[in-house]
Scaffold this active site. Structure first.
Site, PDB file in Angstrom:
ATOM      1  N   PRO A 153       0.824  -1.222   0.000  1.00  0.00           N
ATOM      2  CA  PRO A 153       0.000   0.000   0.000  1.00  0.00           C
ATOM      3  C   PRO A 153       0.852   1.264   0.000  1.00  0.00           C
ATOM      4  CG  PRO A 153       0.072  -0.952   2.196  1.00  0.00           C
ATOM      5  CD  PRO A 153       0.842  -1.885   1.303  1.00  0.00           C
ATOM      6  N   CYS A 154       1.619   1.443  -1.045  1.00  0.00           N
ATOM      7  CA  CYS A 154       2.473   2.612  -1.125  1.00  0.00           C
ATOM      8  C   CYS A 154       1.621   3.872  -1.156  1.00  0.00           C
ATOM      9  CB  CYS A 154       3.364   2.519  -2.356  1.00  0.00           C
ATOM     10  SG  CYS A 154       2.462   2.145  -3.860  1.00  0.00           S
TER      11      CYS A 154
END
Length: 103
Positions: free
Chosen positions: A57-58
């Site tokens: 989940p950048c």
DNA sequence: TAGATGACTCACA
DNA sequence: ATGTGAGCCATCT
């Protein structure tokens, strides 16, 4: 750029998975979590090198101002903003309220 | 091997 | 408050 060695990038990416739902984190926070805050830049590069935005989940990583990354992988900030909203995170002008959402 | 780059942050004017 | 400069790290060329 090799795959199995560069532990740094992997470590950063793994840190992203540690972010709870509905929360966001900052580069410096990750850097501090690893070792020292000066790694913030390297963390940014690690995310930039991230090839699996679906796995990591950048998009939940923002800078100290709470601004979303302008260079987000494929969907751009629009997708990023959308994803954040999906988690109940309010996004204002591509920015999030770190006071409430930062861990 | 050395130099340049970047999804950063902080301090100061 | 906004703008500029310097410092730090890992990776790329």
């Amino acid at each position: 750029m090799d795959n199995k060695k560069s532990s740094f990038k992997k470590r950063v990416l793994e840190s992203l998975k540690d972010i709870p739902y509905g929360k966001v984190t900052t580069y410096s926070s990750i850097a501090i979590g690893l070792s020292n805050k000066n790694l913030a830049r390297a963390v940014g590069n690690a995310l930039h090198s991230n090839n699996d935005p679906n796995k990591y989940p950048c998009y939940k990583v923002v800078n100290s101002k709470g601004c979303l990354s302008k260079h987000y992988a494929f969907n751009g900030v629009e997708g990023q903003k959308k994803l954040l909203k999906e988690e109940g995170i309010e996004v204002k002008d591509y920015k999030v309220d770190l006071k409430k959402y930062k861990i």
